[in-house]
Design an enzyme around this catalytic site. Sequence first.
Site, PDB file in Angstrom:
ATOM      1  N   GLY A 159      47.782  36.724  28.260  1.00 23.06           N
ATOM      2  CA  GLY A 159      46.552  36.198  28.835  1.00 23.06           C
ATOM      3  C   GLY A 159      45.940  37.139  29.849  1.00 23.06           C
TER       4      GLY A 159
ATOM      5  N   ALA B  74      39.109  37.931  23.268  1.00 26.21           N
ATOM      6  CA  ALA B  74      37.914  37.243  22.779  1.00 26.21           C
ATOM      7  C   ALA B  74      37.320  36.516  23.968  1.00 26.21           C
ATOM      8  CB  ALA B  74      38.269  36.268  21.660  1.00 26.21           C
TER       9      ALA B  74
ATOM     10  N   SER C  85      41.371  28.193  25.570  1.00 28.76           N
ATOM     11  CA  SER C  85      40.744  29.331  24.900  1.00 28.76           C
ATOM     12  C   SER C  85      40.543  29.099  23.404  1.00 28.76           C
ATOM     13  CB  SER C  85      41.599  30.592  25.091  1.00 28.76           C
ATOM     14  OG  SER C  85      42.884  30.402  24.528  1.00 28.76           O
TER      15      SER C  85
ATOM     16  N   CYS D  77      51.495  67.557   4.687  1.00 26.73           N
ATOM     17  CA  CYS D  77      52.791  67.717   5.332  1.00 26.73           C
ATOM     18  C   CYS D  77      53.618  68.846   4.718  1.00 26.73           C
ATOM     19  CB  CYS D  77      53.581  66.407   5.258  1.00 26.73           C
ATOM     20  SG  CYS D  77      54.110  65.946   3.592  1.00 26.73           S
TER      21      CYS D  77
ATOM     22  N   ASP E   8      49.250  27.907  25.053  1.00 24.16           N
ATOM     23  CA  ASP E   8      48.651  27.937  23.715  1.00 24.16           C
ATOM     24  C   ASP E   8      49.666  27.693  22.607  1.00 24.16           C
ATOM     25  OD1 ASP E   8      46.319  28.502  25.018  1.00 24.16           O
ATOM     26  OD2 ASP E   8      46.193  30.604  24.386  1.00 24.16           O
TER      27      ASP E   8
ATOM     28  N   ARG F  71      48.974  35.921   9.123  1.00 16.77           N
ATOM     29  CA  ARG F  71      48.663  34.959   8.076  1.00 16.77           C
ATOM     30  C   ARG F  71      47.334  35.328   7.441  1.00 16.77           C
ATOM     31  NH1 ARG F  71      50.076  32.406  12.609  1.00 16.77           N
ATOM     32  NH2 ARG F  71      48.040  31.469  13.001  1.00 16.77           N
TER      33      ARG F  71
ATOM     34  N   GLU G  30      47.946  62.922  -1.083  1.00 23.33           N
ATOM     35  CA  GLU G  30      47.612  64.092  -1.900  1.00 23.33           C
ATOM     36  C   GLU G  30      48.272  64.007  -3.274  1.00 23.33           C
ATOM     37  OE1 GLU G  30      48.043  65.582   2.446  1.00 23.33           O
ATOM     38  OE2 GLU G  30      48.846  63.979   1.172  1.00 23.33           O
TER      39      GLU G  30
ATOM     40  N   TRP H 229      38.677  27.154  20.509  1.00 24.12           N
ATOM     41  CA  TRP H 229      38.530  28.546  20.075  1.00 24.12           C
ATOM     42  C   TRP H 229      37.214  29.094  20.618  1.00 24.12           C
ATOM     43  CZ3 TRP H 229      42.609  30.827  18.104  1.00 24.12           C
ATOM     44  CH2 TRP H 229      43.565  30.045  17.446  1.00 24.12           C
TER      45      TRP H 229
END
Length: 353
Positions: free
Chosen positions: A282, A146, A160, A68, A192, A199, A46, A162
């Site tokens: 996993g 995924a 996994s 607030c 993995d 990143r 605001e 990719w």
Amino acid sequence: MRRALELALRGWGRVAPNPLVGAVLLRNGQVIGEGYHAEFGEAHAEASALAACDDATGATCVVNLEPCVHVGKTPPCCDALKAAGVRRVVAAVRDPTESGGGLDRLREAGVEVSHGVAAGEAAALNAPFLFGASQAERPFVAVKVATSLDGFLADETGRSQWISGPEARDFVHWLRAGFDAIGVGRRTAVMDDPQLTVRGPVTPRNPPIRVVFGVTGEVPEQLQLLDTRAAPTTVLTASSRAVELGQTFAHTQVTVLGADDLPRGLNALRGGGIRSILVEGGGALVRALLRGGLVDRLYWVQAPMWLGRGISPFGGREAVPLDEAQAWTVTERRALGPDTLLVVDRELCLQES
């Protein structure tokens, strides 16, 4: 209001533990100023919108979270709006924390107020913040998986990388920046060897803590996520192993926490200041969290491929009759290159009053 939500999202990864907030000032249906909370400790949405406006007298302020009343690093937003002569304030959702109550104060000062516009979208945007206001015993838990079209997150051998494409992986790096921690199970950490760092385009104000769950076996010290120069790391193990593992990592900056089940483990993480965690695998860890009713949000990336057999993140749950099945709320669905993202929340934290 949707413009306010778009602006609010620009603070992703930079304002926590504060909420994501955007504000738009209108006069006669025209935008005369807009702003968002960009950095923790700096101007709120605001105040930023008012600073971008020459004169807010008689204007309407549209904001995704109740202004607030809290006096902290910045003055109360409700007082700033009142002093600027804003005539009307429209908020999406109320603020359930000690900073809430701004709409009531504005109403008492003669400002017209209302809330509820795009409330579901606003609640989804700030789900970890709103969850933390009522659930202080554990972090907000989001799970990212995924999978192939037939629901496997790894092939039969456990590979996994990719399944998803580069656009989905870029999205995950952006996503990580908005969480206090990123978690995986021990098997995933070993197989993995992920960095679990951010990143992407957003540099988080604080690098997310890497968390390894359920450590019962050996943890090779050369794993990338045990290099705490990149980001802090916490290992969760059984209470009976905590001292032994603590001695193993005594020469490192790795934190070891003892907890004998997932609820206690999450409680220990919350006690360490973690308000939100993104779990990336996993399969065994994801299934355990789902069985325990400990997942608040699911980010599901579906890749257009078939594996036939593999590791599923969803199997092994108790059967539920169709008419008793809990329906989760879809908060987003969109394409990520060739993949599809579906985001669902178990429940939205909405304050009705």
